[in-house]
Design a protein around this motif. Structure first.
Motif, PDB file in Angstrom:
ATOM      1  N   UNK A 134       0.844  -1.191   0.000  1.00  0.00           N
ATOM      2  CA  UNK A 134       0.000   0.000   0.000  1.00  0.00           C
ATOM      3  C   UNK A 134       0.883   1.246   0.000  1.00  0.00           C
ATOM      4  N   UNK A 135       0.375   2.308  -0.628  1.00  0.00           N
ATOM      5  CA  UNK A 135       1.178   3.510  -0.866  1.00  0.00           C
ATOM      6  C   UNK A 135       0.328   4.755  -0.672  1.00  0.00           C
ATOM      7  N   UNK A 136       0.907   5.763  -0.024  1.00  0.00           N
ATOM      8  CA  UNK A 136       0.352   7.112   0.005  1.00  0.00           C
ATOM      9  C   UNK A 136       1.326   8.035  -0.718  1.00  0.00           C
ATOM     10  N   UNK A 137       0.833   8.839  -1.643  1.00  0.00           N
ATOM     11  CA  UNK A 137       1.694   9.731  -2.419  1.00  0.00           C
ATOM     12  C   UNK A 137       1.068  11.122  -2.376  1.00  0.00           C
ATOM     13  N   UNK A 147      -2.165  10.368  -4.515  1.00  0.00           N
ATOM     14  CA  UNK A 147      -2.562   9.049  -4.986  1.00  0.00           C
ATOM     15  C   UNK A 147      -2.591   8.109  -3.793  1.00  0.00           C
ATOM     16  N   UNK A 148      -3.515   7.167  -3.848  1.00  0.00           N
ATOM     17  CA  UNK A 148      -3.685   6.182  -2.777  1.00  0.00           C
ATOM     18  C   UNK A 148      -3.753   4.804  -3.414  1.00  0.00           C
ATOM     19  N   UNK A 149      -2.885   3.927  -2.978  1.00  0.00           N
ATOM     20  CA  UNK A 149      -2.940   2.528  -3.427  1.00  0.00           C
ATOM     21  C   UNK A 149      -3.071   1.645  -2.199  1.00  0.00           C
ATOM     22  N   UNK A 150      -3.990   0.709  -2.239  1.00  0.00           N
ATOM     23  CA  UNK A 150      -4.248  -0.187  -1.110  1.00  0.00           C
ATOM     24  C   UNK A 150      -4.130  -1.624  -1.585  1.00  0.00           C
ATOM     25  N   UNK A 151      -3.299  -2.392  -0.892  1.00  0.00           N
ATOM     26  CA  UNK A 151      -3.119  -3.816  -1.198  1.00  0.00           C
ATOM     27  C   UNK A 151      -2.769  -4.043  -2.669  1.00  0.00           C
ATOM     28  N   UNK A 152      -1.897  -3.170  -3.178  1.00  0.00           N
ATOM     29  CA  UNK A 152      -1.386  -3.350  -4.530  1.00  0.00           C
ATOM     30  C   UNK A 152      -2.234  -2.768  -5.632  1.00  0.00           C
ATOM     31  N   UNK A 153      -3.347  -2.132  -5.300  1.00  0.00           N
ATOM     32  CA  UNK A 153      -4.246  -1.596  -6.329  1.00  0.00           C
ATOM     33  C   UNK A 153      -4.394  -0.086  -6.152  1.00  0.00           C
ATOM     34  N   UNK A 154      -4.159   0.655  -7.225  1.00  0.00           N
ATOM     35  CA  UNK A 154      -4.348   2.096  -7.192  1.00  0.00           C
ATOM     36  C   UNK A 154      -5.841   2.406  -7.102  1.00  0.00           C
ATOM     37  N   UNK A 155      -6.210   3.270  -6.169  1.00  0.00           N
ATOM     38  CA  UNK A 155      -7.615   3.664  -6.018  1.00  0.00           C
ATOM     39  C   UNK A 155      -7.937   4.781  -7.000  1.00  0.00           C
TER      40      UNK A 155
END
Length: 312
Positions: A134-137, A147-155
């Motif tokens: 998961x990523x917060x950008x 940008x927000x990605x959770x469990x490998x998927x970009x939201x």
């Protein structure tokens, strides 16, 4: 024609569309940038002129190579599924409602994928992490994007709205108008113009731009230093709250405002850390990995992660 998914073989073109310039790159399957090209964005001439300029940039950078697809990282609220600009400011005249991917595919005769510029830039950051991360950008510049990605998927969210972190409510921005028409959003106090306006309110002095405020802070102007610190703390607090909600593996902070250096980054990091739950206290905001090519590389990556819109 319905969009499709899947990496096309061969090199692809990545286009980064901003309010002042279009950056183009021919990108190999392994991410190597083979060629670059830039040209001004005809932002005041309307959507048709911008689409024509994007097509010309793609053609120029390919320069006879057989590019198999085009990815576009574009300013505005972008819905990758429909390939449409669902929201935009007046930076590009008539941009809202533009069928970006279908119209560009028709011009080029090549499949086109598109997304918001910050989400696209965050794509290579996510791809560099272990699968399922998961990523917060956060991107802080003239405005604030994310940008927000959770469990490998970009939201992406409804109509592509997900990730617009500049429109989180912020106590520091109480009563301050936001570019979206609301009041009290993070962008109004933490983006470059927001910090500049705060300095003017604190000091009673005019400042042309953020660099003016930074220069005055370096010369000991207390109001300038405070305006920068308030904006940084507001961004850090909002980002820390999001981290608690989403549990990211990596937090990235980029954009032009980060060029202020420790005067901005230190209070942001301290404010971020103060919000974190104990399980997340090892997290630190980090700079982007991919430098000047991040946006065009991210745009190229869209051709394998976002829907491809084919010529009719």
């Amino acid at each position: 024609m319905s969009p499709s998914r899947g990496r096309t073989p061969g090199p692809v073109v990545g286009l980064d569309l901003g309010g002042t310039k279009i950056a183009a790159a021919l990108v190999a399957a392994d991410g190597t940038v083979l060629a670059r090209h830039t040209r001004p964005t005809p932002a005041t001439e309307g959507a048709t002129a911008v689409l024509d300029a994007l097509a010309a940039a793609a053609t120029e950078v390919a320069s006879g190579a057989e590019a198999t697809a085009v990815g576009v990282a574009a300013a505005g609220v972008i819905d990758p599924l429909s390939g449409t600009v669902t929201g935009a400011t007046d930076t590009i005249s008539g941009w809202r409602g533009t069928p970006l991917a279908p119209a560009l595919a028709a011009r080029l005769g090549t499949p086109v994928a598109c997304d918001n510029d910050v989400r696209a830039t965050a794509g290579p950051e996510l791809a560099a992490l272990p699968e399922g991360s998961s990523l917060l950008y956060l991107a802080v510049g003239t405005g604030i994007g994310g940008a927000v990605a959770v469990d490998g998927r970009m939201a992406h969210g409804r109509l592509g709205v997900a990730g617009h972190l500049g429109h989180l409510p912020s106590p520091e921005a109480d009563g301050v108008p936001c570019s979206c028409g609301a009041v009290g959003h993070l962008e109004g106090v933490a983006a470059g113009p927001g910090i500049t306006a705060l300095y003017e309110r604190l000091s009673g002095r005019r400042a042309e731009r953020l660099q003016t405020v930074a220069a005055r802070a370096d010369r000991g102007d207390a109001a300038a230093a405070e305006a920068i610190a308030v904006g940084a703390r507001a961004a850090g607090r909002a980002l820390g709250g999001l981290a608690n909600a989403l549990g990211p593996d990596r937090v990235v902070v980029g954009g032009g405002v980060t060029g202020l250096g420790p005067r901005y980054l230190d209070p942001l990091a301290a404010s971020f850390a103060a919000e974190l739950l104990p399980a997340l206290r090892q997290l630190l905001p980090e700079p982007p990995r991919f430098g000047a090519d991040a946006a065009v590389r991210g745009a190229a990556l869209l051709t394998s992660t976002a829907p491809l819109h084919h010529p009719a």
